[in-house]
Design a protein around this motif. Structure first.
Motif, short mmCIF file in Angstrom:
data_model
loop_
_atom_site.label_atom_id
_atom_site.label_comp_id
_atom_site.label_asym_id
_atom_site.label_seq_id
_atom_site.Cartn_x
_atom_site.Cartn_y
_atom_site.Cartn_z
N GLN A 1 1.39 6.08 8.63
CA GLN A 1 0.12 5.59 9.15
C GLN A 1 -0.32 4.28 8.53
O GLN A 1 -0.76 3.36 9.23
CB GLN A 1 -0.95 6.67 8.95
N ARG A 2 -0.21 4.18 7.19
CA ARG A 2 -0.79 3.02 6.51
C ARG A 2 0.17 1.84 6.40
O ARG A 2 -0.27 0.70 6.24
CB ARG A 2 -1.27 3.43 5.11
N GLY B 1 1.95 1.76 10.61
CA GLY B 1 0.95 1.66 11.67
C GLY B 1 1.12 2.65 12.79
O GLY B 1 0.63 2.44 13.91
N LYS C 1 -2.21 8.44 14.11
CA LYS C 1 -2.49 9.65 13.34
C LYS C 1 -2.13 10.87 14.13
O LYS C 1 -2.22 10.90 15.37
CB LYS C 1 -3.96 9.70 12.93
N PRO D 1 0.81 -1.23 0.00
CA PRO D 1 0.00 0.00 0.00
C PRO D 1 0.84 1.27 0.00
O PRO D 1 0.33 2.34 -0.31
CB PRO D 1 -0.81 -0.12 1.31
N GLY D 2 2.11 1.14 0.34
CA GLY D 2 2.96 2.33 0.35
C GLY D 2 3.72 2.56 -0.93
O GLY D 2 4.42 3.57 -1.06
N ILE E 1 1.45 9.24 4.90
CA ILE E 1 0.77 8.02 4.41
C ILE E 1 1.57 6.78 4.78
O ILE E 1 1.03 5.79 5.27
CB ILE E 1 0.56 8.11 2.89
#
Length: 397
Positions: A386-387, A390, A393, A313-314, A383
């Motif tokens: 966080q994604r 982990g 935020k 996802p990154g 991004i």
């Protein structure tokens, strides 16, 4: 992952080269290499006709799934082959890439079949051009702060607000707009993804933004009650954030490899200048040039790895961080190679002979924005934090 190409890919490469040699003639040949980043004002009418030329033989939309939209079938590796050959041929820069590479994958993922049948064939023919209505004066990197409003009006919406940094808006026929359809909502809630026609005199006003390089690649777009039909909303009302984020995830694909071929040509120009001016004798500059070459090769392997389907996802954020910083450093390196002469234009300024920039000066000035547009470095790192990692935020006041 195997980064090689098979026999079918090489046959496709020969077909692509043959087509490009046969069609890059006349006015298209004279516009070769024009219209890239920092020079999007160049050869507009010719590049629009070039888009139609590509469309007539099905070269637009190679990455789309089969569906009878007017595009050729092509595997992922063949898409890479076409992108490489197109860039190496020095063809005029595309004016339809936003429709092909952003809108089309979004409709294929989130749209309905009626929307695909309406819009994809027109993009594949090169007949309709698109722009992206995301950023606003108060909502650039913080896209969830958009204030452009879309109020339901019968069988459609009335869109009112301002977008900024809108590439190709002056030529676009359509704009996909992230707008707030729930006036009481905040942040990511209550947003919708609307397809808005640009030809609405008095309701859509496009104003070019003149940059310090003297060109106007970007625009402000003002919507004053512009009409968007309800059937041209992609996804459900209020589901715009999911669609908008999905589009950004689709943004960096095969086109990244095209971009890197352009980067390689710019690096070659800087190296040639260093050799011509004797700057290559400086061990520090020589090391920086070699490092730029090595980093560009690394970016290529990373892009190919991502296309291979890592599921990371990154990956899009990593790619943006890599190329944004690299290209900006290349612009700075070009000025160091030039030395004091970098401060001078190609000729002395007079009222009859106004100030101009050469290609490397435009490169330096334009790349100042590379770490901001398309998602700033700060946003990309957030991004990833966080994604991918982990991390919690950031707290908002």
């Amino acid at each position: 992952m195997d980064f090689g190409f098979g026999p079918e890919d090489e046959a496709f490469r020969r077909e692509a080269r043959t087509w490009l040699r046969a069609h890059l003639t006349g006015e298209f040949a004279r516009a070769a290499g024009q219209g890239g980043p920092g020079s999007e004002h160049e050869a507009g009418p010719v590049r629009r006709e070039w888009e139609r030329e590509l469309g007539r033989d099905g070269w637009i939309g190679l990455g789309w799934e089969a569906g009878g939209y007017g595009n050729r079938r092509a595997s992922l590796t063949q898409q890479v082959v076409w992108a490489e050959e197109f860039a190496r041929a020095g063809a005029p820069a595309r004016v339809g890439h936003i429709g092909e590479n952003l809108l089309a994958p979004t409709l294929l993922t989130y749209g309905d079949e009626e929307q695909r049948k309406r819009f994809l064939p027109a993009v594949a023919r090169g007949d309709e051009l698109w722009c992206q209505g995301y950023s606003e004066p108060g909502a650039g990197s913080d896209l969830a702060a958009v204030r452009t409003a879309a109020v339901r009006d019968g069988d459609g919406y009335r869109v009112t607000g301002q977008k900024i940094w809108t590439s190709l808006a002056q030529d676009a026929d359509w704009c996909f707009v992230l707008a707030r359809t729930d006036a009481a909502s905040a942040r990511h809630e209550g947003l919708s993804f609307l397809l808005v026609p640009m030809d609405q005199p008095g309701r859509v006003d496009v104003r070019p933004i003149r940059q310090m390089s003297g060109t106007s690649e970007f625009n402000e777009v003002f919507f004053d009650g512009a009409v968007a039909r309800a059937e041209h909303r992609v996804g459900a009302e209020g589901d715009g954030w999911r669609v908008a984020m999905g589009l950004l995830a689709l943004e960096r694909g095969v086109s990244t490899l095209v971009q890197q071929i352009g980067f390689a040509a710019e690096l070659s120009d800087v190296v040639a200048l260093a050799l011509r001016e004797g700057a290559g004798a400086d061990p520090v500059l020589r090391q920086q040039l070699v490092r730029a070459w090595a980093e560009l090769r690394t970016m290529r392997w990373n892009a190919l790895r991502t296309l291979g389907g890592t599921g990371d996802p990154g990956a899009p954020s990593v790619a943006k961080l890599l190329w944004g910083g690299w290209h900006q450093r290349l612009g700075e390196l070009a000025m160091r190679v030039r030395g004091a002469a970098a401060a001078l234009g190609p000729h002395d300024w007079t009222p009859e002979n106004p100030y101009e920039l050469d290609a490397l000066q435009r490169l330096f000035l334009f790349t100042r924005a590379d770490t901001v547009y398309g998602g700033s470095d700060e946003i990309q790192r957030t991004i990833l934090a966080q994604r991918v990692l982990g991390l919690p935020k950031e707290r908002r006041a």
